[in-house]
Motif scaffolding. Structure first.
Motif, PDB file in Angstrom:
ATOM      1  N   LYS A 183       0.879  -1.179  -0.001  1.00 55.89           N
ATOM      2  CA  LYS A 183       0.023  -0.003  -0.071  1.00 55.89           C
ATOM      3  C   LYS A 183       1.014   1.263  -0.160  1.00 55.89           C
ATOM      4  CE  LYS A 183      -4.180  -1.866   2.157  1.00 55.89           C
ATOM      5  NZ  LYS A 183      -5.029  -1.635   3.509  1.00 55.89           N
ATOM      6  N   SER A 184       1.918   1.125   0.726  1.00 57.16           N
ATOM      7  CA  SER A 184       2.833   2.677   0.837  1.00 57.16           C
ATOM      8  C   SER A 184       3.502   2.915  -0.293  1.00 57.16           C
ATOM      9  CB  SER A 184       3.742   2.415   2.147  1.00 57.16           C
ATOM     10  OG  SER A 184       4.828   1.296   1.560  1.00 57.16           O
ATOM     11  N   ILE A 185       3.880   1.559  -1.063  1.00 58.28           N
ATOM     12  CA  ILE A 185       4.486   1.874  -2.468  1.00 58.28           C
ATOM     13  C   ILE A 185       3.369   2.417  -3.367  1.00 58.28           C
ATOM     14  CG2 ILE A 185       5.658   0.782  -4.511  1.00 58.28           C
ATOM     15  CD1 ILE A 185       7.101   0.974  -1.776  1.00 58.28           C
ATOM     16  N   ALA A 186       2.316   1.926  -3.376  1.00 58.30           N
ATOM     17  CA  ALA A 186       1.217   2.475  -4.306  1.00 58.30           C
ATOM     18  C   ALA A 186       0.859   4.006  -3.797  1.00 58.30           C
ATOM     19  CB  ALA A 186      -0.024   1.517  -4.034  1.00 58.30           C
ATOM     20  N   ASN A 187       0.986   4.167  -2.489  1.00 51.86           N
ATOM     21  CA  ASN A 187       0.687   5.659  -2.371  1.00 51.86           C
ATOM     22  C   ASN A 187       1.792   6.660  -2.868  1.00 51.86           C
ATOM     23  OD1 ASN A 187      -1.482   4.812  -0.981  1.00 51.86           O
ATOM     24  ND2 ASN A 187      -0.547   4.847   1.216  1.00 51.86           N
ATOM     25  N   ALA A 188       3.133   6.007  -2.709  1.00 48.78           N
ATOM     26  CA  ALA A 188       4.227   6.912  -3.276  1.00 48.78           C
ATOM     27  C   ALA A 188       4.353   7.082  -4.565  1.00 48.78           C
ATOM     28  CB  ALA A 188       5.530   6.039  -2.947  1.00 48.78           C
ATOM     29  N   VAL A 189       3.706   6.025  -5.466  1.00 46.99           N
ATOM     30  CA  VAL A 189       3.722   6.136  -6.917  1.00 46.99           C
ATOM     31  C   VAL A 189       2.551   6.936  -7.080  1.00 46.99           C
ATOM     32  CG1 VAL A 189       3.389   5.182  -9.479  1.00 46.99           C
ATOM     33  CG2 VAL A 189       4.607   3.739  -7.398  1.00 46.99           C
ATOM     34  N   HIS A 190       1.426   7.060  -6.719  1.00 46.13           N
ATOM     35  CA  HIS A 190       0.386   7.844  -6.781  1.00 46.13           C
ATOM     36  C   HIS A 190       0.756   9.211  -6.359  1.00 46.13           C
ATOM     37  CE1 HIS A 190      -3.305   9.927  -5.546  1.00 46.13           C
ATOM     38  NE2 HIS A 190      -3.995   9.276  -6.296  1.00 46.13           N
ATOM     39  N   SER A 191       1.427   9.650  -5.371  1.00 49.36           N
ATOM     40  CA  SER A 191       1.832  11.014  -4.952  1.00 49.36           C
ATOM     41  C   SER A 191       2.582  11.658  -6.059  1.00 49.36           C
ATOM     42  CB  SER A 191       2.779  10.760  -3.704  1.00 49.36           C
ATOM     43  OG  SER A 191       1.876  10.567  -2.513  1.00 49.36           O
ATOM     44  N   THR A 192       3.572  10.740  -6.674  1.00 49.51           N
ATOM     45  CA  THR A 192       4.622  11.129  -7.725  1.00 49.51           C
ATOM     46  C   THR A 192       3.728  11.531  -9.072  1.00 49.51           C
ATOM     47  OG1 THR A 192       6.273   9.514  -7.141  1.00 49.51           O
ATOM     48  CG2 THR A 192       6.466  10.491  -9.357  1.00 49.51           C
ATOM     49  N   ILE A 193       2.728  10.816  -9.308  1.00 49.15           N
ATOM     50  CA  ILE A 193       1.919  10.908 -10.730  1.00 49.15           C
ATOM     51  C   ILE A 193       0.996  12.361 -10.235  1.00 49.15           C
ATOM     52  CG2 ILE A 193       0.257  10.387 -12.281  1.00 49.15           C
ATOM     53  CD1 ILE A 193       2.798   8.693 -12.318  1.00 49.15           C
ATOM     54  N   LEU A 194       0.498  12.487  -9.038  1.00 45.50           N
ATOM     55  CA  LEU A 194      -0.254  13.556  -8.768  1.00 45.50           C
ATOM     56  C   LEU A 194       0.748  14.903  -8.763  1.00 45.50           C
ATOM     57  CD1 LEU A 194      -3.037  14.810  -7.503  1.00 45.50           C
ATOM     58  CD2 LEU A 194      -1.924  14.411  -5.320  1.00 45.50           C
ATOM     59  N   TYR A 195       1.880  14.765  -8.262  1.00 44.29           N
ATOM     60  CA  TYR A 195       2.616  15.861  -8.403  1.00 44.29           C
ATOM     61  C   TYR A 195       2.821  16.659  -9.808  1.00 44.29           C
ATOM     62  CZ  TYR A 195       6.998  18.730  -7.922  1.00 44.29           C
ATOM     63  OH  TYR A 195       8.033  19.589  -7.861  1.00 44.29           O
ATOM     64  N   PHE A 196       2.894  15.640 -10.884  1.00 47.26           N
ATOM     65  CA  PHE A 196       3.300  16.176 -12.347  1.00 47.26           C
ATOM     66  C   PHE A 196       1.936  16.301 -12.947  1.00 47.26           C
ATOM     67  CE2 PHE A 196       7.362  14.161 -11.027  1.00 47.26           C
ATOM     68  CZ  PHE A 196       8.047  14.894 -11.516  1.00 47.26           C
ATOM     69  N   LEU A 197       0.832  15.743 -12.515  1.00 47.26           N
ATOM     70  CA  LEU A 197      -0.398  15.895 -13.032  1.00 47.26           C
ATOM     71  C   LEU A 197      -1.664  16.299 -11.894  1.00 47.26           C
ATOM     72  CD1 LEU A 197      -0.473  12.919 -15.485  1.00 47.26           C
ATOM     73  CD2 LEU A 197      -0.067  14.994 -16.121  1.00 47.26           C
ATOM     74  N   PRO A 198      -1.315  17.290 -11.333  1.00 47.82           N
ATOM     75  CA  PRO A 198      -2.115  17.728 -10.229  1.00 47.82           C
ATOM     76  C   PRO A 198      -3.597  17.910 -10.643  1.00 47.82           C
ATOM     77  CG  PRO A 198      -0.806  19.660 -10.922  1.00 47.82           C
ATOM     78  CD  PRO A 198      -0.493  18.378 -11.816  1.00 47.82           C
ATOM     79  N   ASN A 199      -4.132  18.302 -11.880  1.00 51.01           N
ATOM     80  CA  ASN A 199      -5.328  18.563 -12.211  1.00 51.01           C
ATOM     81  C   ASN A 199      -6.059  17.506 -12.761  1.00 51.01           C
ATOM     82  OD1 ASN A 199      -4.964  21.260 -11.544  1.00 51.01           O
ATOM     83  ND2 ASN A 199      -3.984  21.701 -13.238  1.00 51.01           N
ATOM     84  N   GLN A 200      -5.617  16.243 -12.697  1.00 52.66           N
ATOM     85  CA  GLN A 200      -6.166  14.936 -13.407  1.00 52.66           C
ATOM     86  C   GLN A 200      -6.849  14.048 -12.168  1.00 52.66           C
ATOM     87  OE1 GLN A 200      -6.101  14.961 -16.596  1.00 52.66           O
ATOM     88  NE2 GLN A 200      -5.210  16.959 -16.678  1.00 52.66           N
ATOM     89  N   ASN A 201      -7.595  13.371 -12.716  1.00 49.53           N
ATOM     90  CA  ASN A 201      -8.486  12.291 -11.835  1.00 49.53           C
ATOM     91  C   ASN A 201      -7.413  10.932 -11.657  1.00 49.53           C
ATOM     92  OD1 ASN A 201      -9.794  10.893 -10.175  1.00 49.53           O
ATOM     93  ND2 ASN A 201     -11.467  10.398 -12.007  1.00 49.53           N
ATOM     94  N   ILE A 202      -6.543  10.906 -10.425  1.00 54.81           N
ATOM     95  CA  ILE A 202      -5.482   9.950 -10.267  1.00 54.81           C
ATOM     96  C   ILE A 202      -6.027   8.868  -9.372  1.00 54.81           C
ATOM     97  CG2 ILE A 202      -3.229   9.526  -9.968  1.00 54.81           C
ATOM     98  CD1 ILE A 202      -2.572  12.428 -10.645  1.00 54.81           C
ATOM     99  N   SER A 203      -5.871   7.533  -9.744  1.00 57.45           N
ATOM    100  CA  SER A 203      -6.537   6.722  -8.550  1.00 57.45           C
ATOM    101  C   SER A 203      -5.568   5.426  -8.384  1.00 57.45           C
ATOM    102  CB  SER A 203      -7.773   6.281  -9.009  1.00 57.45           C
ATOM    103  OG  SER A 203      -8.704   7.160  -9.313  1.00 57.45           O
ATOM    104  N   ILE A 204      -5.550   4.717  -7.276  1.00 54.15           N
ATOM    105  CA  ILE A 204      -4.828   3.444  -7.047  1.00 54.15           C
ATOM    106  C   ILE A 204      -5.871   2.579  -7.668  1.00 54.15           C
ATOM    107  CG2 ILE A 204      -3.825   1.842  -5.422  1.00 54.15           C
ATOM    108  CD1 ILE A 204      -3.029   4.420  -3.778  1.00 54.15           C
ATOM    109  N   LYS A 205      -5.563   1.579  -8.580  1.00 57.51           N
ATOM    110  CA  LYS A 205      -6.490   0.353  -8.978  1.00 57.51           C
ATOM    111  C   LYS A 205      -5.744  -0.820  -8.282  1.00 57.51           C
ATOM    112  CE  LYS A 205      -8.542  -1.614 -13.025  1.00 57.51           C
ATOM    113  NZ  LYS A 205      -8.127  -3.004 -12.665  1.00 57.51           N
TER     114      LYS A 205
END
Length: 239
Positions: A82-104
């Motif tokens: 879970k923590s790794i998924a959270n880290a990757v999600h945070s990374t994508i969110l940093y570069f794409l802050p205005n998109q709908n980003i989810s952990i599948k």
């Protein structure tokens, strides 16, 4: 306060798989430091459940991290996932802050309903306690998936070439932050972030159990990595 993990960087032009390279390092070297291995091209990139991670040369970010977590017991292992998924999600969110980003669940990051990143974690054990983990992460950065119905990349969305070194730097930073939560056993904090961004959380999904199909609501992913779905007045667990 737990010290943040620092990684030794190994950059390769071509390799069969960065996860395989990391595994050989652990097997053949007595003293391995926490490391991050990147490759411009993988001939046999590894995906979840034996699938192949395909990527053109010099396009996407393909990397494996070696970490050592000697105290992590098997009942808490999925908090690392879970923590790794959270880290990757945070990374994508940093570069794409205005998109709908989810952990599948169980191991992908999606943007606007399309896959942008995948995770493969391979653990090395001594009894019921992990000794080390190889964390394979692939992020679609510069591959073009304009016509794809199920994949996208950062460059597709931003309409510009992405800097893989910059993305790796931010990924390493977030990975260190989220692994620190595992070291501190902050399970509730890990769960909170994960479930806030879990794709389909509290949404109706179609479930199949014992040949029967029925609608249900995704409630959470438990500590064993099973997804818990509520339907009618009962809960069902799916691996």
């Amino acid at each position: 306060m737990t010290k943040k993990m620092e990684f030794h960087h190994i950059s390769l032009d071509e390799v069969d798989s960065t996860n395989n390279y990391a595994a050989k390092m652990i097997q053949m070297t007595k003293h391995v430091n926490p490391s991050v291995i990147t490759a411009r091209y993988q001939t046999h990139g590894k995906g979840q459940r034996g699938k192949v991670w395909e990527s053109s040369a010099n396009s996407n970010l393909m990397t494996s991290f070696i970490i050592f977590n000697n105290h992590l017991q098997i009942e808490n292992l999925y908090f690392l996932n879970k923590s790794i998924a959270n880290a990757v999600h945070s990374t994508i969110l940093y570069f794409l802050p205005n998109q709908n980003i989810s952990i599948k669940w169980p191991n992908d990051i999606w943007v606007n309903g399309k896959k942008i990143a995948g995770i493969l974690i391979e653990n090395q054990w001594r009894g019921a306690i992990t000794q080390s983990s190889i964390i394979g992460i692939g992020i679609n950065t510069n591959e073009h998936y304009i016509s794809s119905k199920d994949r996208c990349s950062i460059s597709d969305i931003l309409k510009t070439v992405s800097n893989n070194d910059e993305i790796l730097s931010k990924l390493t930073e977030y990975l260190s932050d989220h692994i620190q939560l595992v070291e501190q056993e902050k399970w509730a904090c890990i769960d909170l972030y994960y479930h806030q961004h879990l794709l389909g959380s509290n949404s109706i999904v179609t479930c199949k159990e014992r040949g029967r199909t029925f609608p249900g609501y995704i409630k959470k992913v438990d500590s064993q990595g099973n997804i818990i779905v509520r339907h009618e007045d009962q809960m069902s667990s799916f691996a």
